[in-house]
Structure formats: C-alpha cells, structure tokens
Design a protein around this motif. Structure first.
Motif, PDB file in Angstrom:
ATOM      1  N   ALA A 168      11.108   2.652  -5.095  1.00  0.00           N
ATOM      2  CA  ALA A 168       9.771   3.097  -4.694  1.00  0.00           C
ATOM      3  C   ALA A 168       9.228   4.083  -5.721  1.00  0.00           C
ATOM      4  CB  ALA A 168       9.835   3.760  -3.324  1.00  0.00           C
ATOM      5  N   SER A 212       0.076  -8.253   4.699  1.00  0.00           N
ATOM      6  CA  SER A 212       0.465  -7.735   3.387  1.00  0.00           C
ATOM      7  C   SER A 212       0.039  -8.676   2.273  1.00  0.00           C
ATOM      8  CB  SER A 212       1.990  -7.575   3.298  1.00  0.00           C
ATOM      9  OG  SER A 212       2.457  -6.683   4.269  1.00  0.00           O
ATOM     10  N   VAL A 222       1.207  -4.403  -1.707  1.00  0.00           N
ATOM     11  CA  VAL A 222       2.478  -4.048  -2.331  1.00  0.00           C
ATOM     12  C   VAL A 222       2.406  -4.474  -3.795  1.00  0.00           C
ATOM     13  CG1 VAL A 222       4.982  -4.352  -2.286  1.00  0.00           C
ATOM     14  CG2 VAL A 222       3.677  -4.415  -0.145  1.00  0.00           C
ATOM     15  N   HIS A 233      -1.675   1.447   1.808  1.00  0.00           N
ATOM     16  CA  HIS A 233      -2.315   1.108   3.084  1.00  0.00           C
ATOM     17  C   HIS A 233      -3.821   1.227   2.885  1.00  0.00           C
ATOM     18  CE1 HIS A 233       1.559   1.317   5.162  1.00  0.00           C
ATOM     19  NE2 HIS A 233       1.806   2.330   4.365  1.00  0.00           N
ATOM     20  N   ARG A 273       1.967  -8.321  -8.684  1.00  0.00           N
ATOM     21  CA  ARG A 273       2.985  -8.099  -9.714  1.00  0.00           C
ATOM     22  C   ARG A 273       2.308  -7.660 -11.010  1.00  0.00           C
ATOM     23  NH1 ARG A 273       6.046 -13.166 -12.465  1.00  0.00           N
ATOM     24  NH2 ARG A 273       7.254 -11.978 -13.963  1.00  0.00           N
ATOM     25  N   LEU A 276      -1.777  -3.914   4.005  1.00  0.00           N
ATOM     26  CA  LEU A 276      -0.834  -3.371   3.027  1.00  0.00           C
ATOM     27  C   LEU A 276      -0.926  -4.158   1.729  1.00  0.00           C
ATOM     28  CD1 LEU A 276       1.553  -1.333   2.639  1.00  0.00           C
ATOM     29  CD2 LEU A 276       3.054  -3.197   3.348  1.00  0.00           C
ATOM     30  N   HIS A 291       1.018  -9.186  -1.856  1.00  0.00           N
ATOM     31  CA  HIS A 291       1.992  -8.781  -2.866  1.00  0.00           C
ATOM     32  C   HIS A 291       1.470  -9.112  -4.254  1.00  0.00           C
ATOM     33  CE1 HIS A 291       5.275  -7.845  -0.029  1.00  0.00           C
ATOM     34  NE2 HIS A 291       4.600  -8.683   0.739  1.00  0.00           N
ATOM     35  N   ASN A 307       4.437  -4.497  -7.405  1.00  0.00           N
ATOM     36  CA  ASN A 307       5.714  -4.341  -8.116  1.00  0.00           C
ATOM     37  C   ASN A 307       5.468  -4.458  -9.609  1.00  0.00           C
ATOM     38  OD1 ASN A 307       7.764  -4.137  -6.063  1.00  0.00           O
ATOM     39  ND2 ASN A 307       7.219  -6.216  -5.515  1.00  0.00           N
ATOM     40  N   GLU A 309       7.914   0.013  -7.147  1.00  0.00           N
ATOM     41  CA  GLU A 309       7.036  -0.622  -6.170  1.00  0.00           C
ATOM     42  C   GLU A 309       6.157   0.430  -5.515  1.00  0.00           C
ATOM     43  OE1 GLU A 309       8.279  -3.732  -3.073  1.00  0.00           O
ATOM     44  OE2 GLU A 309       8.414  -1.816  -1.991  1.00  0.00           O
ATOM     45  N   ALA A 310       4.853   0.127  -5.425  1.00  0.00           N
ATOM     46  CA  ALA A 310       3.903   0.994  -4.723  1.00  0.00           C
ATOM     47  C   ALA A 310       3.404   0.249  -3.490  1.00  0.00           C
ATOM     48  CB  ALA A 310       2.730   1.340  -5.640  1.00  0.00           C
ATOM     49  N   ARG A 311       3.443   0.931  -2.349  1.00  0.00           N
ATOM     50  CA  ARG A 311       2.959   0.353  -1.085  1.00  0.00           C
ATOM     51  C   ARG A 311       1.712   1.129  -0.676  1.00  0.00           C
ATOM     52  NH1 ARG A 311       6.914  -2.908   0.903  1.00  0.00           N
ATOM     53  NH2 ARG A 311       6.305  -2.767   3.081  1.00  0.00           N
ATOM     54  N   GLN A 327      -1.627   6.432   1.251  1.00  0.00           N
ATOM     55  CA  GLN A 327      -0.243   6.561   1.693  1.00  0.00           C
ATOM     56  C   GLN A 327      -0.068   6.508   3.205  1.00  0.00           C
ATOM     57  OE1 GLN A 327       2.543   6.484  -0.357  1.00  0.00           O
ATOM     58  NE2 GLN A 327       0.727   5.614  -1.294  1.00  0.00           N
TER      59      GLN A 327
END
Length: 141
Positions: free
Chosen positions: A28, A121, A48, A83, A125, A46, A123, A50, A79-81, A38
């Motif tokens: 993370a 979510s 995500v 919200h 990259r 979400l 995702h 990477n 990885e950044a998550r 956050q």
C-alpha cells in the motif's frame, strides 16, 4: 558476433519495460503520500491504482490524479485505494511536483475517463515502456 550485436540492444530495451507485480508483492502507498479520497463516504466507489515493477522511472514517484487533482504519490510496486464519488472521473498520472529532483522537472500527463458506480471497484495499472514512457490503463485480470 553480429547476432550478439543485433540482439543485445533489444534485450536492454526489453529490460526497461515494466511488469505487473504478483499480488503478494504489492504494498500500500504509505499514508503520508496518500493526499485525498481516503475516507469512504456514503455512495462512493473505489478506484484501485497499481504501479508496475520495473527500472524505467523506478527512482521516481508518479502523481495519481483524480479530476486533475493530486490524490496520491505512488512508487513502484505500490497500490493506492481511492474512495471517490460516483460518476465519470478523469483519472490520470502526472509529474510529482513535490519531488525536487530531476524526476519532478519533466512532463507527463496521461488520462482516462473512469465510470465510477457506488459500491463497485475499478482497477487501473500504471506501466512504463521503453518506447512510449509511462501510461495508465484499465487493469486486465
């Protein structure tokens, strides 16, 4: 000898491209480099992000942007998550302006529109290629 001279440059260039990290190798982004989005809020989705492993730009952070505002500073294998509110979000990468080394002096702006749905979510990259540099793409499973 000619074969070695022809193949060696190709191997060097291939070594500069990035590759996806195995899930157990991803870490993370530390909280001090997470700058926005956050806290989960009612109805948020979400995103995500990477960043691949690789040597190209390996000593530099890349700024992750949401609606053209810096949300995180991400390093290789991190990885950044995030919200974010639902709707179409412009998610991109740019130069980390907080970096006072040569990494922060270049030019970089890649963006894509990400449809965010509450409770779901998306995702993404961040990869680096010797030929085209940094890019952000939808992650494929």
């Amino acid at each position: 000898m000619r074969l070695i001279c022809a193949v060696l440059p190709l191997l060097v260039l291939a070594g500069c491209s990035s590759f996806q990290a195995a899930p157990e190798k991803v870490t993370a982004v530390p909280s001090e480099r997470m700058l926005a989005y956050q806290q989960p809020v009612e109805g948020s989705g979400l995103i995500v992000v990477n960043r691949d492993l690789g040597m190209l730009g390996g000593g530099c952070y890349v700024a992750v942007l949401v609606d053209r505002q810096v949300a995180a500073r991400i390093g290789i294998g991190e990885e950044a998550r995030l919200h974010v509110p639902p709707g179409n979000r412009v998610v991109g990468i740019g130069i980390d302006r907080a970096d006072d080394t040569l990494c922060g002096k270049g030019r970089l702006r890649r963006e894509l529109v990400v449809p965010v749905v509450a409770g779901e979510s998306q995702h993404l990259r961040i990869l680096s290629e010797a030929k085209s540099g940094f890019d952000i793409r939808v992650a494929t499973p």
